[in-house]
Design a protein around this motif. Sequence first.
Motif, PDB file in Angstrom:
ATOM      1  N   THR A  36      44.836  45.092  47.712  1.00  0.00           N
ATOM      2  CA  THR A  36      43.459  44.752  47.744  1.00  0.00           C
ATOM      3  C   THR A  36      42.953  44.869  48.852  1.00  0.00           C
ATOM      4  N   SER A  38      38.653  44.154  49.955  1.00  0.00           N
ATOM      5  CA  SER A  38      37.770  43.114  50.091  1.00  0.00           C
ATOM      6  C   SER A  38      37.997  41.963  49.049  1.00  0.00           C
ATOM      7  N   HIS A  41      39.221  42.834  42.925  1.00  0.00           N
ATOM      8  CA  HIS A  41      38.407  43.670  42.380  1.00  0.00           C
ATOM      9  C   HIS A  41      38.512  45.044  43.019  1.00  0.00           C
ATOM     10  N   ASP A  42      38.982  45.373  44.039  1.00  0.00           N
ATOM     11  CA  ASP A  42      38.682  46.283  45.285  1.00  0.00           C
ATOM     12  C   ASP A  42      40.286  46.871  45.689  1.00  0.00           C
ATOM     13  N   THR A 160      28.358  44.522  39.157  1.00  0.00           N
ATOM     14  CA  THR A 160      29.667  44.389  39.617  1.00  0.00           C
ATOM     15  C   THR A 160      29.998  42.877  39.483  1.00  0.00           C
TER      16      THR A 160
END
Length: 267
Positions: A36, A38, A41-42, A160
């Motif tokens: 991952t 950030s 979710h990234d 988001t």
Amino acid sequence: MDQSTSTELSAVAVEAARAVGDRLRKAFRSRPAVETKSDFHDPVTEHDRAAEEIIREVIERRVPGSTVIGEEGGSEGSGEIRWYVDPIDGTANFAAGLPFFCVSIAAAAGDEVVAGVVYDPVRDDEFRADLGGAWCNDVRLRSAGATRDREAMLLTSYPTPRELADGGEEVLREFGRMLASFASTRRPGSTALQLAHVAGGWADVAYGSRVSPWDVAAGSLLVRQAGGVFIPLDGSIFEPGGYLAHAGGFDLAGSVMSDLVPPGHFA
């Protein structure tokens, strides 16, 4: 820039995108290890980084001295031609095995995107654009579809997780208005491929609130060259921000999305 040079740059973008196609197809549904960036979710995989390196090599060989701005490797070079590269747009889909991801590469000169490709390696769909038009697998794209919300399909990544955390109930109310207004709303997970589908007239509206230039540069040209509309909501395609795109003939002024458009757009 003249159309001939634009077409040449488009061919380079296609070559670079296709250079990673076999690798991505072989790796798809292998459940690669995910890191991952950030936050959780990234995601990023080894294939994102390796694909970007291959793309950079092709660009440097074909257009030496270019500036390349990639999602994984940042900015390198100082040439007048700038390349915006997302080696896998939709990494979460790719890593999980969902077939909605793509390679997005665009060339820009000054304040104009002049060439681009959005390549879907699973379907082998090659969406390319230059200053002479837009095509999918050599078939000319014509962006046209529904004219009003109640008949239209909206593709979006909104809201988001960060927007939900920051905006809470207000964000959910705004998303609820979209859900209630459009015939269908989908969150497929790849901004560039969403824009390619609007360019093809397979979806009517696409919206994102927090995107980077490499997410939208190629897709913006596809939409515009196919006869659709692309609006950078924060003033520039080349800065992080929001965007709104729609097929030609769509009534944006009468849409629930009109509230998102900068003042003066309908003047």
